[in-house]
Design an enzyme around this catalytic site. Structure first.
Site, PDB file in Angstrom:
ATOM      1  N   GLY A  56      62.687 -41.310-130.585  1.00  0.00           N
ATOM      2  CA  GLY A  56      61.368 -41.880-130.340  1.00  0.00           C
ATOM      3  C   GLY A  56      60.289 -40.820-130.451  1.00  0.00           C
ATOM      4  N   LEU A  57      59.114 -41.142-129.959  1.00  0.00           N
ATOM      5  CA  LEU A  57      57.981 -40.227-129.990  1.00  0.00           C
ATOM      6  C   LEU A  57      58.278 -39.005-129.136  1.00  0.00           C
ATOM      7  CD1 LEU A  57      54.978 -39.835-130.891  1.00  0.00           C
ATOM      8  CD2 LEU A  57      54.346 -40.946-128.733  1.00  0.00           C
ATOM      9  N   ASP A  81      57.022 -35.067-127.661  1.00  0.00           N
ATOM     10  CA  ASP A  81      55.792 -34.490-127.136  1.00  0.00           C
ATOM     11  C   ASP A  81      55.305 -33.305-127.973  1.00  0.00           C
ATOM     12  OD1 ASP A  81      57.835 -32.788-126.454  1.00  0.00           O
ATOM     13  OD2 ASP A  81      57.338 -32.681-124.321  1.00  0.00           O
ATOM     14  N   ARG A  82      55.160 -33.527-129.282  1.00  0.00           N
ATOM     15  CA  ARG A  82      54.562 -32.537-130.177  1.00  0.00           C
ATOM     16  C   ARG A  82      53.084 -32.830-130.310  1.00  0.00           C
ATOM     17  NH1 ARG A  82      58.500 -34.424-133.774  1.00  0.00           N
ATOM     18  NH2 ARG A  82      56.766 -35.080-135.087  1.00  0.00           N
ATOM     19  N   HIS A 103      62.955 -32.800-141.309  1.00  0.00           N
ATOM     20  CA  HIS A 103      61.571 -32.605-141.718  1.00  0.00           C
ATOM     21  C   HIS A 103      60.869 -33.951-141.781  1.00  0.00           C
ATOM     22  CE1 HIS A 103      64.099 -33.038-145.306  1.00  0.00           C
ATOM     23  NE2 HIS A 103      63.051 -33.564-145.930  1.00  0.00           N
ATOM     24  N   TYR A 135      55.508 -45.414-143.075  1.00  0.00           N
ATOM     25  CA  TYR A 135      56.424 -44.534-142.339  1.00  0.00           C
ATOM     26  C   TYR A 135      57.708 -45.274-142.001  1.00  0.00           C
ATOM     27  CZ  TYR A 135      58.174 -41.417-138.694  1.00  0.00           C
ATOM     28  OH  TYR A 135      58.959 -40.575-137.931  1.00  0.00           O
ATOM     29  N   ALA A 154      58.928 -47.874-143.542  1.00  0.00           N
ATOM     30  CA  ALA A 154      59.655 -48.150-144.787  1.00  0.00           C
ATOM     31  C   ALA A 154      60.517 -46.955-145.187  1.00  0.00           C
ATOM     32  CB  ALA A 154      58.671 -48.489-145.902  1.00  0.00           C
ATOM     33  N   ALA A 155      59.971 -45.746-145.075  1.00  0.00           N
ATOM     34  CA  ALA A 155      60.725 -44.544-145.435  1.00  0.00           C
ATOM     35  C   ALA A 155      61.918 -44.350-144.510  1.00  0.00           C
ATOM     36  CB  ALA A 155      59.809 -43.318-145.383  1.00  0.00           C
ATOM     37  N   LYS A 156      61.735 -44.610-143.235  1.00  0.00           N
ATOM     38  CA  LYS A 156      62.829 -44.427-142.279  1.00  0.00           C
ATOM     39  C   LYS A 156      63.902 -45.508-142.436  1.00  0.00           C
ATOM     40  CE  LYS A 156      61.238 -40.710-140.461  1.00  0.00           C
ATOM     41  NZ  LYS A 156      61.935 -39.422-140.720  1.00  0.00           N
TER      42      LYS A 156
END
Length: 206
Positions: free
Chosen positions: A130-131, A133-134, A34, A97, A99-101
């Site tokens: 990685g990024l 395609d959402r 999530h 983001y 930092a959380a990861k």
């Protein structure tokens, strides 16, 4: 075989109400996938955005893991943690983001060592993706990055394969493994590479 896959904001509610509404007995796999996102840019560094991202992308992972670990220990199961390249290689305009990861990498790396010295046979698979395609991901980085998104189904297959084989790490696309290895060896070329992928003006204005 019992597999629990947690995605989206439903995982947050699950973390708080699991004790009363779910019995994790017999659990073989827990897949934590999530995410709470924020638009890329300097405005995403606010206190509220940082607190939100840490709660969704780190604290809830810890809560769910602590509740599932006894059952996974009994079944000699697997814990699959879906993270990001930004949890290994920091980049511009993604401060909270990233930092959380990074926190995920530190927590589950330490937990793996603890389980090992205690002879607890629970596999932890860290997935560095990685990024994808959402539509939501594309909207968050629109105009900021030039990186081409990877196909979601192929990334999902890499996660499934890694969890099934109890691999310590999964990198998708595969070149991310090399980028992580070069992080400390070649800092200047890495910084140059990251800069080429960003539209700095658009990110600073976001």
């Amino acid at each position: 075989m019992k597999v629990l896959l947690l995605t989206g904001l439903g995982a947050l509610f699950f973390a708080y109400y699991w004790d009363d509404n779910f019995d994790p007995g017999g659990l073989d796999y827990l897949v934590l996938n999530h995410i709470g996102g924020a638009p890329a840019g300097t405005r995403a560094r606010s206190r509220q955005a940082t607190r939100w991202l840490m709660q969704v992308n780190f604290v809830s992972y810890v809560q769910l893991t602590s509740r599932a670990l006894p059952s996974l220990t009994d079944s000699k199961g697997s814990l699959v943690v879906v993270s990001s390249l930004l949890g290994r290689v920091p980049t511009s305009f993604s401060t909270p983001y990233s930092a959380a990861k990074f926190a995920l990498d530190g927590f589950f790396g330490s937990l793996r060592r603890e389980l090992d010295v205690q002879d607890v046979n629970v596999a932890i698979t860290m997935c560095v993706l990685g990024l994808r395609d959402r539509a939501s991901a594309a909207e968050a980085v629109r105009g900021v990055t030039r990186v081409q998104a990877a196909p979601g189904p192929k990334a999902a297959l890499a996660v499934i394969r890694g969890g099934a084989t109890r691999a310590a790490g999964v990198f998708y696309p595969w070149r991310f493994r090399l980028l992580c290895l070069l992080r400390r060896w070649l800092p200047r070329p890495r910084a140059w590479f990251i800069r080429q992928e960003l539209n700095v003006t658009a990110a600073a204005a976001a």
